[in-house]
Design a protein around this motif. Structure first.
Motif, PDB file in Angstrom:
ATOM      1  N   HIS A  48       0.951  -1.039  -0.191  1.00 12.15           N
ATOM      2  CA  HIS A  48       0.290  -0.361   0.266  1.00 12.15           C
ATOM      3  C   HIS A  48       1.088   1.296   0.282  1.00 12.15           C
ATOM      4  CE1 HIS A  48      -3.184  -2.875   0.994  1.00 12.15           C
ATOM      5  NE2 HIS A  48      -3.974  -1.496   0.468  1.00 12.15           N
ATOM      6  N   LEU A  62      -7.941   2.830  -5.286  1.00 12.32           N
ATOM      7  CA  LEU A  62      -6.986   1.260  -4.696  1.00 12.32           C
ATOM      8  C   LEU A  62      -8.347   0.464  -5.661  1.00 12.32           C
ATOM      9  CD1 LEU A  62      -3.835   0.198  -5.116  1.00 12.32           C
ATOM     10  CD2 LEU A  62      -5.808  -0.256  -2.255  1.00 12.32           C
ATOM     11  N   ASP A  64      -7.624  -3.364  -6.377  1.00 12.98           N
ATOM     12  CA  ASP A  64      -6.840  -4.705  -5.987  1.00 12.98           C
ATOM     13  C   ASP A  64      -6.974  -5.407  -7.214  1.00 12.98           C
ATOM     14  OD1 ASP A  64      -5.879  -6.463  -3.700  1.00 12.98           O
ATOM     15  OD2 ASP A  64      -7.590  -8.131  -5.213  1.00 12.98           O
TER      16      ASP A  64
END
Length: 84
Positions: A48, A62, A64
């Motif tokens: 991260h 963000l 995944d």
């Protein structure tokens, strides 16, 4: 509160060893051509932090590595506090 459009933020996909990472990143790039891939960083915290280092905007989206984003997401405005 101010509103920030999702399409005005950097978009970073964070991946490690997802079998469908390449396909998912290509799908994301069709929606956001300048999306960034951060891949192979060991450790949740380190990964991260690497994503944050890759971002060019103060805030970023963000994604995944094993996820797909609906195209309607890029038409949203997020309300964010102006002070913390």
């Amino acid at each position: 509160m101010e509103a920030i459009r999702t399409r005005d933020l950097d978009v970073i996909m964070l991946g490690y060893d997802e079998p469908n990472l390449t396909d998912n990143f290509n799908h994301l790039k069709e929606q956001v051509p300048d999306a960034i891939l951060v891949q192979g960083v060991k450790g949740f915290d380190a990964a991260h932090k690497a994503a944050a280092d890759a971002a060019r905007t103060e805030r970023f989206i963000l994604v995944d590595g094993d996820s797909l984003v609906y195209s309607k997401f890029w038409n949203l405005a997020l309300r964010v506090p102006t002070t913390y």
